[in-house]
Structures are given as structure tokens and as C-alpha cells.
Write a protein that holds these residues in place. Structure first.
Motif, PDB file in Angstrom:
ATOM      1  N   LYS A   3     -12.326  33.206  -6.050  1.00 13.09           N
ATOM      2  CA  LYS A   3     -13.707  33.326  -6.519  1.00 13.09           C
ATOM      3  C   LYS A   3     -14.510  32.137  -6.002  1.00 13.09           C
ATOM      4  O   LYS A   3     -14.110  30.996  -6.146  1.00 13.09           O
ATOM      5  N   ARG A   4     -15.666  32.456  -5.391  1.00 16.51           N
ATOM      6  CA  ARG A   4     -16.568  31.433  -4.869  1.00 16.51           C
ATOM      7  C   ARG A   4     -17.753  31.296  -5.807  1.00 16.51           C
ATOM      8  O   ARG A   4     -18.491  32.258  -6.026  1.00 16.51           O
ATOM      9  N   SER A   5     -17.949  30.122  -6.337  1.00 17.05           N
ATOM     10  CA  SER A   5     -19.104  29.831  -7.190  1.00 17.05           C
ATOM     11  C   SER A   5     -20.028  28.892  -6.419  1.00 17.05           C
ATOM     12  O   SER A   5     -19.582  27.847  -5.932  1.00 17.05           O
ATOM     13  N   ILE A   6     -21.290  29.287  -6.292  1.00 19.46           N
ATOM     14  CA  ILE A   6     -22.229  28.486  -5.506  1.00 19.46           C
ATOM     15  C   ILE A   6     -23.527  28.294  -6.273  1.00 19.46           C
ATOM     16  O   ILE A   6     -23.868  29.075  -7.163  1.00 19.46           O
TER      17      ILE A   6
ATOM     18  N   ALA B   7     -17.869  31.640 -16.305  1.00 23.97           N
ATOM     19  CA  ALA B   7     -18.370  30.548 -17.135  1.00 23.97           C
ATOM     20  C   ALA B   7     -17.397  29.387 -17.178  1.00 23.97           C
ATOM     21  O   ALA B   7     -17.802  28.228 -17.302  1.00 23.97           O
ATOM     22  N   ALA B   8     -16.092  29.663 -17.042  1.00 26.24           N
ATOM     23  CA  ALA B   8     -15.102  28.582 -17.027  1.00 26.24           C
ATOM     24  C   ALA B   8     -15.157  27.797 -15.726  1.00 26.24           C
ATOM     25  O   ALA B   8     -14.868  26.591 -15.703  1.00 26.24           O
ATOM     26  N   ALA B   9     -15.519  28.468 -14.621  1.00 26.23           N
ATOM     27  CA  ALA B   9     -15.613  27.794 -13.324  1.00 26.23           C
ATOM     28  C   ALA B   9     -16.953  27.088 -13.138  1.00 26.23           C
ATOM     29  O   ALA B   9     -17.076  26.228 -12.266  1.00 26.23           O
ATOM     30  N   ALA B  10     -17.947  27.438 -13.957  1.00 22.95           N
ATOM     31  CA  ALA B  10     -19.292  26.893 -13.781  1.00 22.95           C
ATOM     32  C   ALA B  10     -19.352  25.369 -13.903  1.00 22.95           C
ATOM     33  O   ALA B  10     -20.037  24.718 -13.110  1.00 22.95           O
TER      34      ALA B  10
ATOM     35  N   ASP C 196     -27.143  34.486 -14.197  1.00 18.53           N
ATOM     36  CA  ASP C 196     -27.193  35.796 -14.840  1.00 18.53           C
ATOM     37  C   ASP C 196     -26.444  35.781 -16.162  1.00 18.53           C
ATOM     38  O   ASP C 196     -25.951  34.754 -16.610  1.00 18.53           O
ATOM     39  N   GLY C 197     -26.341  36.961 -16.786  1.00 20.13           N
ATOM     40  CA  GLY C 197     -25.838  37.046 -18.141  1.00 20.13           C
ATOM     41  C   GLY C 197     -24.394  36.624 -18.320  1.00 20.13           C
ATOM     42  O   GLY C 197     -23.991  36.260 -19.441  1.00 20.13           O
ATOM     43  N   LYS C 198     -23.589  36.640 -17.261  1.00 21.48           N
ATOM     44  CA  LYS C 198     -22.180  36.268 -17.426  1.00 21.48           C
ATOM     45  C   LYS C 198     -22.005  34.781 -17.694  1.00 21.48           C
ATOM     46  O   LYS C 198     -20.912  34.351 -18.093  1.00 21.48           O
ATOM     47  N   TYR C 199     -23.067  34.001 -17.493  1.00 20.81           N
ATOM     48  CA  TYR C 199     -23.008  32.568 -17.784  1.00 20.81           C
ATOM     49  C   TYR C 199     -23.562  32.244 -19.166  1.00 20.81           C
ATOM     50  O   TYR C 199     -23.702  31.069 -19.505  1.00 20.81           O
ATOM     51  N   HIS C 200     -23.894  33.282 -19.940  1.00 26.42           N
ATOM     52  CA  HIS C 200     -24.306  33.070 -21.337  1.00 26.42           C
ATOM     53  C   HIS C 200     -23.035  32.933 -22.160  1.00 26.42           C
ATOM     54  O   HIS C 200     -22.472  33.901 -22.688  1.00 26.42           O
ATOM     55  N   ASN C 201     -22.554  31.701 -22.268  1.00 28.09           N
ATOM     56  CA  ASN C 201     -21.250  31.426 -22.856  1.00 28.09           C
ATOM     57  C   ASN C 201     -21.370  30.195 -23.748  1.00 28.09           C
ATOM     58  O   ASN C 201     -21.953  29.185 -23.357  1.00 28.09           O
ATOM     59  N   HIS C 202     -20.813  30.285 -24.945  1.00 26.68           N
ATOM     60  CA  HIS C 202     -20.942  29.175 -25.897  1.00 26.68           C
ATOM     61  C   HIS C 202     -20.208  27.929 -25.396  1.00 26.68           C
ATOM     62  O   HIS C 202     -20.681  26.804 -25.606  1.00 26.68           O
TER      63      HIS C 202
ATOM     64  N   TRP D 290     -20.733  22.540 -23.138  1.00 26.46           N
ATOM     65  CA  TRP D 290     -20.508  21.557 -22.065  1.00 26.46           C
ATOM     66  C   TRP D 290     -21.832  20.994 -21.573  1.00 26.46           C
ATOM     67  O   TRP D 290     -21.945  19.794 -21.338  1.00 26.46           O
ATOM     68  N   LYS D 291     -22.828  21.865 -21.419  1.00 30.34           N
ATOM     69  CA  LYS D 291     -24.127  21.403 -20.939  1.00 30.34           C
ATOM     70  C   LYS D 291     -24.783  20.458 -21.958  1.00 30.34           C
ATOM     71  O   LYS D 291     -25.381  19.440 -21.572  1.00 30.34           O
ATOM     72  N   ASP D 292     -24.672  20.783 -23.227  1.00 33.92           N
ATOM     73  CA  ASP D 292     -25.258  19.916 -24.255  1.00 33.92           C
ATOM     74  C   ASP D 292     -24.587  18.546 -24.277  1.00 33.92           C
ATOM     75  O   ASP D 292     -25.219  17.545 -24.663  1.00 33.92           O
TER      76      ASP D 292
END
Length: 226
Positions: A27-30, A51-54, A75-81, A86-88
Motif C-alpha cells: 500500500k502506497r500512502s502519499i 488510518a494506521a499508516a497515515a 477522504d472518509g477512510k481517514y475519519h478514525n478516532h 494522534w493528531k491531537d
């Protein structure tokens, strides 16, 4: 930001099965800018959740490296608690993660604002033969090949070249032995229909009336295409 699952070869290591796409590979995440040019890339096994690779990708988008970055669209697949937590926990990044959602009640393909830019980048990457599959043993090698392709895209924009040379086409008809008709493939052609494709070698004329073409000769003015 988006991800893409690609098939891997039997020699490539680190493969995994993406059950959603039904692909055995990586999987390529860019993350790309508004022009579609690559900013950050991370390659993981195919079974790793988007979301785990983000965080592997997003942690490189710090304020020092990208001081003007304000918003990252996904997109919606990154709507993850877990991803939101992690972002917070990293306020020093200084940008906001915005989820672009599909309109309610819409089925099938829908062009979403901002989201099509990264999809176009995946299309650009896929045109490189080395990136059509995952041929690398290491994830770091896969990431390097994506960066090399991105450098090529930037150089092409800095110094654009004539990618499709002007063609000279000669049509030889059975009804006119020994006589060649030189025609411009982009201009109007009287009396005959044409079938074209993306490849210059695939331009094949056909006619519904008398005078079927016996063969077609194509030569390029600026390359060795013939």
C-alpha cells in the motif's frame, strides 16, 4: 492524502492482503500539494489499515519542513478516532486534517472537491512501468522509486518536450497501385473514416466503400518511430 494498493510480485517482500481491494501486495500512502506534486510518501504492507499508516506519512509534514501548510484533505477512510488522537497529540505540526465526505444519498462515482488531485497523481505514477506493480524487496526501495518518478514529473514541467512527434502518414490503396496519399491525421479526410488510439502505431484506417487500404506506413519526424 490518499492511499493505493498495488499488486506485488513473488520476489517482492513485505506483501500483505488488502481485503477491501482484494489485492495481494503493498500500500502506497502519499501526500501531494494542490498541483498534484509529491510531498511525502510511505509504503507499507497491503493489510495495514489506511488510518494506521497515515501517521507514518503525516509525521513528516512538520512546520519546519512545510511552514505554509495549513490544511490536509483526506477522504472518509481517514475519519478514525485513533488517528484523530494522534493528531491531537502533535500540536506542533500546525495544520488541520479535513475529511472530504461524499454527499448523502449519492451512489457510484462522484467527483469530490480537492480529492481528485491526489487521484490524478496516482495516475501519473502508474504510467511509469516500474511502478505498475511492486517489484522492490524493501519498502524503502519502493518509496525511492516513487520519488524518482515524481522528480521526473517535475523536470518535465520545467522543460516540457514534444512527447508525441508530428507524424507523416502514407496510405496505399489497392485501387491505386503505386500511388501514395500523404494525409494529415489531425485534419479533415474526405471519403474515408479513421480509427485512432493513444499509440501512434495503432492508428488504423478503415473504409466502408471501395478502395480498401492495403497497408499503412507511419513515420515520425523527430524520433525513430516507424
Amino acid at each position: 492524502m490518499d492511499s493505493q494498493s498495488v499488486k506485488g510480485t513473488e520476489h517482492a517482500g513485505g506483501n500483505g492482503y488488502d481485503a477491501g481491494k482484494k489485492i495481494q501486495g503493498r500500500k502506497r500512502s502519499i501526500v501531494v500539494d494542490t498541483l498534484g506534486l509529491l510531498m511525502v510518501v510511505a509504503v507499507t504492507a497491503g493489510h495495514v489499515d489506511d488510518a494506521a499508516a497515515a501517521p507514518t506519512v503525516l509525521e513528516s509534514l512538520d512546520r519546519e519542513a512545510y511552514p505554509r501548510l495549513k490544511v490536509v484533505w483526506a477522504d472518509g477512510k481517514y475519519h478514525n478516532h485513533t488517528l484523530n488522537g494522534w493528531k491531537d497529540g502533535h500540536p506542533e505540526l500546525g495544520w488541520e486534517l479535513v475529511i472530504v465526505r461524499r454527499p448523502d444519498g449519492v451512489k457510484g462515482f462522484t467527483l469530490l472537491p480537492k480529492r481528485w488531485v491526489v487521484e490524478r497523481t496516482f495516475g501519473w505514477l502508474g504510467r511509469a512501468r516500474r511502478l505498475s506493480r511492486n517489484y522492490e524487496r524493501l519498502n524503502s526501495s519502493s518509496e525511492s522509486m516513487i520519488r524518482v518518478r515524481s522528480i521526473q514529473l517535475i523536470l518535465n514541467r520545467m522543460d516540457p518536450q514534444e512527447r508525441y512527434p508530428r507524424l507523416n502518414i502514407e496510405l496505399h490503396q489497392n485501387s491505386l497501385p503505386g500511388q501514395a496519399l500523404s494525409l494529415n491525421p489531425t485534419g479533415p479526410i474526405t471519403g474515408h473514416s479513421w480509427s485512432t488510439s493513444h499509440s501512434a502505431k495503432s492508428i488504423i484506417p478503415y473504409s466502408e466503400g471501395p478502395g480498401w487500404f492495403s497497408h499503412l506506413r507511419i513515420s515520425a519526424c523527430h524520433s525513430g518511430l516507424s
